[in-house]
Design a protein around this motif. Structure first.
Motif, PDB file in Angstrom:
ATOM      1  N   ILE A  37       0.865  -1.173   0.000  1.00  0.00           N
ATOM      2  CA  ILE A  37       0.000   0.000   0.000  1.00  0.00           C
ATOM      3  C   ILE A  37       0.903   1.225   0.000  1.00  0.00           C
ATOM      4  O   ILE A  37       1.847   1.304   0.788  1.00  0.00           O
ATOM      5  CB  ILE A  37      -0.913   0.025   1.234  1.00  0.00           C
ATOM      6  CG1 ILE A  37      -1.947  -1.079   1.106  1.00  0.00           C
ATOM      7  CG2 ILE A  37      -1.568   1.372   1.400  1.00  0.00           C
ATOM      8  CD1 ILE A  37      -2.964  -1.076   2.186  1.00  0.00           C
ATOM      9  N   LYS A  38       0.592   2.154  -0.884  1.00  0.00           N
ATOM     10  CA  LYS A  38       1.338   3.403  -0.949  1.00  0.00           C
ATOM     11  C   LYS A  38       0.432   4.529  -0.455  1.00  0.00           C
ATOM     12  O   LYS A  38      -0.682   4.689  -0.943  1.00  0.00           O
ATOM     13  CB  LYS A  38       1.800   3.687  -2.372  1.00  0.00           C
ATOM     14  CG  LYS A  38       2.787   2.650  -2.884  1.00  0.00           C
ATOM     15  CD  LYS A  38       3.219   2.941  -4.294  1.00  0.00           C
ATOM     16  CE  LYS A  38       4.184   1.882  -4.779  1.00  0.00           C
ATOM     17  NZ  LYS A  38       4.645   2.132  -6.144  1.00  0.00           N
ATOM     18  N   LEU A  39       0.931   5.281   0.519  1.00  0.00           N
ATOM     19  CA  LEU A  39       0.186   6.392   1.102  1.00  0.00           C
ATOM     20  C   LEU A  39       0.897   7.686   0.766  1.00  0.00           C
ATOM     21  O   LEU A  39       2.110   7.799   0.952  1.00  0.00           O
ATOM     22  CB  LEU A  39       0.089   6.234   2.627  1.00  0.00           C
ATOM     23  CG  LEU A  39      -0.502   7.411   3.389  1.00  0.00           C
ATOM     24  CD1 LEU A  39      -1.981   7.590   3.056  1.00  0.00           C
ATOM     25  CD2 LEU A  39      -0.319   7.217   4.891  1.00  0.00           C
ATOM     26  N   TYR A  40       0.135   8.660   0.271  1.00  0.00           N
ATOM     27  CA  TYR A  40       0.651   9.987  -0.041  1.00  0.00           C
ATOM     28  C   TYR A  40      -0.208  11.021   0.692  1.00  0.00           C
ATOM     29  O   TYR A  40      -1.434  10.952   0.626  1.00  0.00           O
ATOM     30  CB  TYR A  40       0.583  10.271  -1.542  1.00  0.00           C
ATOM     31  CG  TYR A  40       1.297   9.243  -2.392  1.00  0.00           C
ATOM     32  CD1 TYR A  40       2.667   9.323  -2.600  1.00  0.00           C
ATOM     33  CD2 TYR A  40       0.598   8.197  -2.982  1.00  0.00           C
ATOM     34  CE1 TYR A  40       3.319   8.375  -3.377  1.00  0.00           C
ATOM     35  CE2 TYR A  40       1.238   7.254  -3.760  1.00  0.00           C
ATOM     36  CZ  TYR A  40       2.603   7.351  -3.957  1.00  0.00           C
ATOM     37  OH  TYR A  40       3.230   6.410  -4.718  1.00  0.00           O
ATOM     38  N   VAL A  41       0.442  11.976   1.373  1.00  0.00           N
ATOM     39  CA  VAL A  41      -0.274  13.033   2.101  1.00  0.00           C
ATOM     40  C   VAL A  41       0.351  14.368   1.718  1.00  0.00           C
ATOM     41  O   VAL A  41       1.578  14.498   1.674  1.00  0.00           O
ATOM     42  CB  VAL A  41      -0.171  12.835   3.632  1.00  0.00           C
ATOM     43  CG1 VAL A  41      -0.946  13.913   4.371  1.00  0.00           C
ATOM     44  CG2 VAL A  41      -0.664  11.459   4.029  1.00  0.00           C
ATOM     45  N   GLN A  42      -0.493  15.366   1.482  1.00  0.00           N
ATOM     46  CA  GLN A  42      -0.017  16.708   1.152  1.00  0.00           C
ATOM     47  C   GLN A  42       0.712  17.313   2.353  1.00  0.00           C
ATOM     48  O   GLN A  42       0.480  16.900   3.493  1.00  0.00           O
ATOM     49  CB  GLN A  42      -1.190  17.600   0.778  1.00  0.00           C
ATOM     50  CG  GLN A  42      -2.032  18.021   1.980  1.00  0.00           C
ATOM     51  CD  GLN A  42      -3.170  18.923   1.606  1.00  0.00           C
ATOM     52  OE1 GLN A  42      -3.471  19.102   0.448  1.00  0.00           O
ATOM     53  NE2 GLN A  42      -3.816  19.475   2.597  1.00  0.00           N
ATOM     54  N   PRO A  43       1.580  18.305   2.134  1.00  0.00           N
ATOM     55  CA  PRO A  43       2.257  18.960   3.261  1.00  0.00           C
ATOM     56  C   PRO A  43       1.265  19.662   4.192  1.00  0.00           C
ATOM     57  O   PRO A  43       0.347  20.334   3.750  1.00  0.00           O
ATOM     58  CB  PRO A  43       3.168  19.985   2.583  1.00  0.00           C
ATOM     59  CG  PRO A  43       3.358  19.484   1.198  1.00  0.00           C
ATOM     60  CD  PRO A  43       2.081  18.776   0.848  1.00  0.00           C
ATOM     61  N   LEU A  44       1.467  19.469   5.486  1.00  0.00           N
ATOM     62  CA  LEU A  44       0.672  20.117   6.529  1.00  0.00           C
ATOM     63  C   LEU A  44       1.612  20.611   7.612  1.00  0.00           C
ATOM     64  O   LEU A  44       2.640  20.000   7.860  1.00  0.00           O
ATOM     65  CB  LEU A  44      -0.330  19.136   7.151  1.00  0.00           C
ATOM     66  CG  LEU A  44      -1.372  18.526   6.238  1.00  0.00           C
ATOM     67  CD1 LEU A  44      -2.095  17.394   6.939  1.00  0.00           C
ATOM     68  CD2 LEU A  44      -2.363  19.592   5.816  1.00  0.00           C
ATOM     69  N   GLN A  45       1.265  21.667   8.282  1.00  0.00           N
ATOM     70  CA  GLN A  45       2.118  22.225   9.325  1.00  0.00           C
ATOM     71  C   GLN A  45       1.823  21.582  10.675  1.00  0.00           C
ATOM     72  O   GLN A  45       1.505  22.243  11.650  1.00  0.00           O
ATOM     73  CB  GLN A  45       1.934  23.748   9.396  1.00  0.00           C
ATOM     74  CG  GLN A  45       2.380  24.473   8.145  1.00  0.00           C
ATOM     75  CD  GLN A  45       3.817  24.140   7.781  1.00  0.00           C
ATOM     76  OE1 GLN A  45       4.707  24.161   8.621  1.00  0.00           O
ATOM     77  NE2 GLN A  45       4.056  23.810   6.517  1.00  0.00           N
ATOM     78  N   THR A  46       1.932  20.273  10.728  1.00  0.00           N
ATOM     79  CA  THR A  46       1.644  19.538  11.952  1.00  0.00           C
ATOM     80  C   THR A  46       2.276  18.159  11.884  1.00  0.00           C
ATOM     81  O   THR A  46       2.861  17.781  10.883  1.00  0.00           O
ATOM     82  CB  THR A  46       0.108  19.416  12.161  1.00  0.00           C
ATOM     83  OG1 THR A  46      -0.130  18.846  13.437  1.00  0.00           O
ATOM     84  CG2 THR A  46      -0.536  18.581  11.087  1.00  0.00           C
ATOM     85  N   LYS A  47       2.141  17.422  12.951  1.00  0.00           N
ATOM     86  CA  LYS A  47       2.501  16.008  12.976  1.00  0.00           C
ATOM     87  C   LYS A  47       1.201  15.221  12.938  1.00  0.00           C
ATOM     88  O   LYS A  47       0.131  15.736  13.223  1.00  0.00           O
ATOM     89  CB  LYS A  47       3.265  15.664  14.254  1.00  0.00           C
ATOM     90  CG  LYS A  47       4.661  16.220  14.289  1.00  0.00           C
ATOM     91  CD  LYS A  47       5.368  15.776  15.531  1.00  0.00           C
ATOM     92  CE  LYS A  47       6.789  16.322  15.532  1.00  0.00           C
ATOM     93  NZ  LYS A  47       7.523  15.892  16.722  1.00  0.00           N
TER      94      LYS A  47
END
Length: 119
Positions: free
Chosen positions: A43-53
Motif C-alpha cells: 500500500i502506498k500512502l501519499y499526504v499533502q504537506p501540513l504544518q503539523t505532525k
C-alpha cells in the motif's frame, strides 16, 4: 474648495475599500491523501504537506492496531507498507492530525489481484 472636498471624499472611500479583509477562506478543510494498493500486496500512502505532525495507524477488523506511528507532515508524507504478512480481511488506515481524522479502508485477499482500497 468643492473640488478639494470631492477629492478628499474619494481618497477616504478608496482607502476604506482596500482595508476590507475577506471573512471566508478558500483553503480546503480536508487533508488531501491518496492510498494505492499494488498487486504485490503493498500500500502506498501519499499526504499533502501540513504544518503539523500526525498519528498514523492501521487497524484490523476487530479494532486492534497492527501498525502505529507518529509522522511529520511538514514536507508532505509518502510511505509504502508491505501488507503481505496480514491475513485476509478488511483493514482501516487512519491519519489523525490535530483537527481531523482521515480513514481509508482496504481489503486484503488471498489473491493479490483481488485486493483493493475502499474510498
Amino acid at each position: 474648495m468643492k473640488k478639494l472636498l470631492v477629492l478628499m471624499l474619494g481618497l477616504v472611500a478608496g482607502t476604506a475599500s482596500f482595508a476590507h479583509t475577506p471573512t471566508t477562506t478558500t483553503q480546503p478543510s480536508t487533508t488531501q491523501t491518496r492510498l494505492v494498493m499494488t498487486p504485490e500486496h503493498k500500500i502506498k500512502l501519499y499526504v499533502q504537506p501540513l504544518q503539523t505532525k500526525g498519528r498514523l495507524a492501521i487497524w484490523d477488523a476487530s479494532g486492534k492496531p497492527v501498525y502505529n506511528s507518529t509522522v511529520a507532515l511538514q514536507k508532505g508524507f509518502s510511505q509504502q507498507f508491505d501488507v503481505s504478512s496480514l491475513g485476509t480481511g478488511t483493514y482501516r488506515l487512519t491519519l489523525e492530525t490535530g483537527k481531523e481524522t482521515i480513514a481509508k479502508a482496504f481489503v486484503v485477499q488471498a489473491d493479490p489481484n483481488e485486493s483493493f482500497v475502499v474510498q
